[in-house]
Design a protein around this motif. Structure first.
Motif, short mmCIF file in Angstrom:
data_model
loop_
_atom_site.label_atom_id
_atom_site.label_comp_id
_atom_site.label_asym_id
_atom_site.label_seq_id
_atom_site.Cartn_x
_atom_site.Cartn_y
_atom_site.Cartn_z
N PRO A 220 3.91 -19.53 31.30
CA PRO A 220 2.69 -19.72 30.35
C PRO A 220 1.60 -19.77 30.89
O PRO A 220 0.20 -19.59 30.10
N ASP A 221 1.17 -19.96 32.14
CA ASP A 221 0.06 -19.68 32.71
C ASP A 221 -0.51 -18.45 33.26
O ASP A 221 -1.39 -18.10 33.78
N PRO B 197 2.49 -24.89 24.48
CA PRO B 197 0.99 -25.19 24.60
C PRO B 197 0.44 -25.46 26.18
O PRO B 197 0.93 -26.00 26.99
N ALA B 198 -1.02 -24.58 26.21
CA ALA B 198 -1.50 -24.77 27.61
C ALA B 198 -1.75 -26.25 27.86
O ALA B 198 -1.68 -26.58 29.06
N ASN C 173 -0.19 -18.73 26.06
CA ASN C 173 0.18 -19.94 26.59
C ASN C 173 1.87 -20.51 26.36
O ASN C 173 2.16 -21.64 26.11
N SER C 174 2.56 -19.10 26.30
CA SER C 174 3.94 -19.28 26.12
C SER C 174 4.80 -18.70 27.16
O SER C 174 4.18 -17.87 27.92
N ASP D 219 -5.32 -24.39 18.47
CA ASP D 219 -4.26 -23.32 18.91
C ASP D 219 -4.58 -21.88 18.78
O ASP D 219 -5.21 -21.73 17.81
#
Length: 200
Positions: free
Chosen positions: A100-101, A134-135, A84-85, A156
């Motif tokens: 991130p996705d 973060p997602a 998620n980064s 997390d």
């Protein structure tokens, strides 16, 4: 509480801006050293993405693979990879990005800027850095809040740092690579899934 709302909104805004940038520059030609919407090379695209993700103007502050590490550190990136980064991988001649996705973005892998390809997790990359995003911050800010029966948010995920991503020893004035061109025989196929850290 107010500060948390502002920070969360700021991250959502940054990600929305990042996605807008990608959709606007997708399809632009490969231009060695380019730093305008008319085209760019691989490190120019990585520069634009990292600039927008950290609240900077997209254009006018690019780096190349020879100074990418210092430039990413200055923008708040960390060594290694994390779920998620925003993750950027590179070697001396090429660099690419994974959003991130999980969306891969590159320039110079069969043409200009495109969505797809190997992204940051290509086996040829010897260095990786990530910017935590973060997602939950990727959710649509206009979507209604979850109802009372919605499952609780996931904790997390742990952060994994690849052993090969330790900062290299200082080198004596290494010149930048010429043109950020991907070698013809480069293996740019992504590995299946995110690579897990290997025991030393």
């Amino acid at each position: 509480m107010y500060a948390q709302i502002v920070v969360s909104f700021g991250r959502m805004f940054a990600i929305a801006t990042l996605m807008t940038l990608i959709s606007q520059v997708s399809g632009t030609p490969y231009v060695p050293g380019g730093d305008t919407p008319a085209g760019t090379d691989c490190s120019g695209l990585a520069s634009w993405v990292s600039n927008v993700a950290t609240g900077r103007p997209a254009f006018g502050s690019r780096f190349h693979t020879g100074n990418e590490e210092a430039a990413l550190l200055a923008r708040g990136f960390h060594y290694g990879t994390a779920p998620n980064s925003l993750v950027i991988g590179w070697n001396r001649g090429h660099t690419a990005v994974t959003l991130p996705d999980g969306t891969a973005v590159s320039s110079g892998e069969g043409g200009g800027v495109r969505v797809g390809g190997g992204g940051a997790y290509q086996p040829q990359f010897t260095h990786h850095m990530y910017l935590p995003m973060p997602a939950e911050d990727m959710q649509d800010p206009l979507a209604p809040p979850p109802g009372p029966d919605a499952p609780p948010p996931a904790p997390d995920a742990p952060v994994f740092v690849d052993a090969v991503d330790a900062p290299p020893p200082p080198a004596a004035d290494v010149p930048p690579p010429a043109g950020d061109i991907v070698p013809v025989n480069a293996d740019i196929a992504p590995p299946p899934g995110d690579p897990a850290p290997q025991p030393a």
